[in-house]
Design a protein around this motif. Structure first.
Motif, short mmCIF file in Angstrom:
data_model
loop_
_atom_site.label_atom_id
_atom_site.label_comp_id
_atom_site.label_asym_id
_atom_site.label_seq_id
_atom_site.Cartn_x
_atom_site.Cartn_y
_atom_site.Cartn_z
N ASN A 1 0.82 -1.20 0.00
CA ASN A 1 0.00 0.00 0.00
C ASN A 1 0.86 1.26 0.00
O ASN A 1 0.51 2.25 -0.66
CB ASN A 1 -0.94 -0.01 1.21
CG ASN A 1 -2.11 -0.96 1.03
OD1 ASN A 1 -3.11 -0.61 0.42
ND2 ASN A 1 -2.00 -2.16 1.56
N PHE B 1 1.99 2.02 -3.56
CA PHE B 1 0.94 2.64 -4.37
C PHE B 1 0.70 4.09 -3.94
O PHE B 1 0.57 4.98 -4.79
CB PHE B 1 -0.36 1.84 -4.24
CG PHE B 1 -0.50 0.76 -5.28
CD1 PHE B 1 -1.00 1.03 -6.53
CD2 PHE B 1 -0.13 -0.54 -4.99
CE1 PHE B 1 -1.13 0.05 -7.49
CE2 PHE B 1 -0.26 -1.54 -5.94
CZ PHE B 1 -0.76 -1.25 -7.20
N THR C 1 -1.60 5.03 -11.77
CA THR C 1 -1.36 4.16 -10.61
C THR C 1 -2.43 4.33 -9.55
O THR C 1 -2.97 3.35 -9.02
CB THR C 1 0.03 4.44 -10.00
OG1 THR C 1 1.03 4.21 -10.98
CG2 THR C 1 0.28 3.56 -8.80
N LEU C 2 -2.78 5.55 -9.24
CA LEU C 2 -3.77 5.81 -8.19
C LEU C 2 -5.17 5.39 -8.64
O LEU C 2 -5.97 4.89 -7.82
CB LEU C 2 -3.75 7.28 -7.79
CG LEU C 2 -2.49 7.69 -7.02
CD1 LEU C 2 -2.44 9.21 -6.84
CD2 LEU C 2 -2.43 7.00 -5.66
N TYR D 1 -5.26 1.74 -8.22
CA TYR D 1 -5.28 1.43 -6.78
C TYR D 1 -6.69 1.57 -6.21
O TYR D 1 -7.20 0.67 -5.53
CB TYR D 1 -4.31 2.36 -6.07
CG TYR D 1 -4.21 2.18 -4.58
CD1 TYR D 1 -3.68 1.02 -4.03
CD2 TYR D 1 -4.62 3.20 -3.70
CE1 TYR D 1 -3.57 0.86 -2.66
CE2 TYR D 1 -4.50 3.05 -2.33
CZ TYR D 1 -3.98 1.88 -1.82
OH TYR D 1 -3.88 1.73 -0.46
N THR E 1 -9.67 -1.11 -6.92
CA THR E 1 -9.84 -2.37 -6.20
C THR E 1 -10.80 -2.23 -5.01
O THR E 1 -11.28 -3.25 -4.48
CB THR E 1 -8.49 -2.88 -5.66
OG1 THR E 1 -7.97 -1.95 -4.70
CG2 THR E 1 -7.48 -3.06 -6.78
N HIS F 1 -7.65 -7.93 -6.91
CA HIS F 1 -6.41 -7.30 -7.38
C HIS F 1 -6.16 -7.60 -8.86
O HIS F 1 -5.72 -6.73 -9.61
CB HIS F 1 -5.21 -7.80 -6.58
CG HIS F 1 -5.15 -7.29 -5.18
ND1 HIS F 1 -4.45 -7.92 -4.19
CD2 HIS F 1 -5.72 -6.19 -4.61
CE1 HIS F 1 -4.57 -7.24 -3.06
NE2 HIS F 1 -5.34 -6.19 -3.28
N TRP G 1 -5.32 -4.76 -11.74
CA TRP G 1 -3.87 -4.59 -11.67
C TRP G 1 -3.09 -5.33 -12.75
O TRP G 1 -1.94 -4.98 -13.02
CB TRP G 1 -3.35 -5.00 -10.28
CG TRP G 1 -3.72 -4.00 -9.23
CD1 TRP G 1 -4.40 -2.82 -9.41
CD2 TRP G 1 -3.43 -4.07 -7.83
NE1 TRP G 1 -4.57 -2.16 -8.22
CE2 TRP G 1 -3.97 -2.91 -7.22
CE3 TRP G 1 -2.77 -5.01 -7.03
CZ2 TRP G 1 -3.87 -2.67 -5.85
CZ3 TRP G 1 -2.67 -4.76 -5.66
CH2 TRP G 1 -3.22 -3.61 -5.09
N LEU H 1 7.57 -0.14 -8.42
CA LEU H 1 6.15 -0.47 -8.52
C LEU H 1 5.92 -1.73 -9.36
O LEU H 1 5.12 -2.59 -8.99
CB LEU H 1 5.38 0.71 -9.13
CG LEU H 1 3.87 0.52 -9.32
CD1 LEU H 1 3.19 0.26 -7.98
CD2 LEU H 1 3.27 1.75 -10.00
N LEU I 1 4.29 -5.00 -7.76
CA LEU I 1 3.03 -5.41 -8.39
C LEU I 1 3.12 -6.84 -8.91
O LEU I 1 2.19 -7.64 -8.75
CB LEU I 1 2.69 -4.45 -9.52
CG LEU I 1 1.28 -4.52 -10.11
CD1 LEU I 1 0.23 -4.31 -9.04
CD2 LEU I 1 1.13 -3.47 -11.20
N CYS J 1 2.91 -9.22 -5.98
CA CYS J 1 1.55 -9.25 -5.46
C CYS J 1 0.64 -10.11 -6.34
O CYS J 1 -0.12 -10.95 -5.84
CB CYS J 1 1.00 -7.83 -5.36
SG CYS J 1 -0.72 -7.75 -4.81
#
Length: 251
Positions: A150, A153, A168-169, A172, A175, A197, A201, A221, A225, A228
């Protein structure tokens, strides 16, 4: 009550799109008129289905999930179009799209929460307690990983208004209702949560690899990512194989 409110929303916007397609298209940006008309017809159909479903003595679980999925699809499509700078391009069009998307996404979340409350026989307090217990049952290393994820992001705020920060935001935030709806429905964490996700993503990861120039932040990132999403794919694999328990249930 929530489904009826959802029905009113669908019918209202459906009529607006059918009666004033050119005005709506111009307000949003450069949306094709045919798309507005198609969406209007779809919204009217969905609103009619919602009205019928909400008037039954017994609400069908499959229908509630179906309507919530439709709400989340609207949410994701709205943010996806804004992020891609497709069709929705005017400032007021973007603002209105976000407001409507938040409303629609919230309806989808509340529908799933009510379904979860009924399925588990919980009060609202008990439901939150069960969710809290599920979060606390996470291994320490997972909690540390989630903080790092987090934080990575949220660091995108430092790059606004550049494209990397914007995209990116948006990905984010996209989700949020998917995670909230699933947690509320299950009264805790299950491995299927990784799907929330994967949907927004995976496109973000592809965009990061192909489009923006390599910088320390984009490389960080991209790496975070990718890790994740690997975890999420594995969780989804285990879920499909039968591991469907709620973490910390009964604790």
């Amino acid at each position: 009550m929530v489904m009826r409110l959802n029905a009113v929303s669908c019918v209202s916007f459906g009529l607006l799109f059918i009666v004033l397609p050119q005005a709506v298209a111009g307000f949003l940006g450069d949306v094709p008129r045919a798309v507005i008309l198609f969406l209007g017809l779809g919204l009217l159909g969905n609103g009619g289905h919602l009205s019928v479903a909400s008037s039954r003595a017994g609400i069908l679980k499959a229908e509630v999930i179906w309507f919530s999925l439709g709400d989340f699809l609207w949410w994701l499509a709205s943010f996806g179009l804004i992020a891609a700078h497709i069709w929705i391009t005017t400032p007021w069009g973007i603002f209105a799209t976000v407001v409507v998307a938040v409303m629609v996404g919230a309806l989808g979340v509340v529908q799933l929460w009510i379904l979860g409350l009924r399925a588990h026989g919980n009060t609202v307090k008990e439901h939150f307690s069960a969710i809290g217990a599920s979060w606390m049952a996470l291994p320490l290393w997972v909690m540390v990983w989630l903080v790092m994820l987090n934080a990575t992001f949220l660091a995108a705020f430092a790059f606004l208004p550049d494209r990397i920060g914007e995209v990116t935001l948006l990905a984010y935030v996209a989700t949020a209702p998917l995670l909230a709806g699933q947690v509320g429905h299950d009264a805790g964490l299950r491995r299927i949560l990784g799907l929330a996700h994967l949907v927004p993503w995976v496109p973000l990861l592809i965009w990061l690899v192909l489009v923006p120039p390599a910088t320390p932040y984009t490389l960080l990132l991209t790496g975070v990512l990718a890790i994740c999403l690997a975890f999420d794919v594995n969780d989804l694999r285990l879920f499909l194989k039968g591991d469907r328990k709620v973490l910390g249930a009964g604790a």
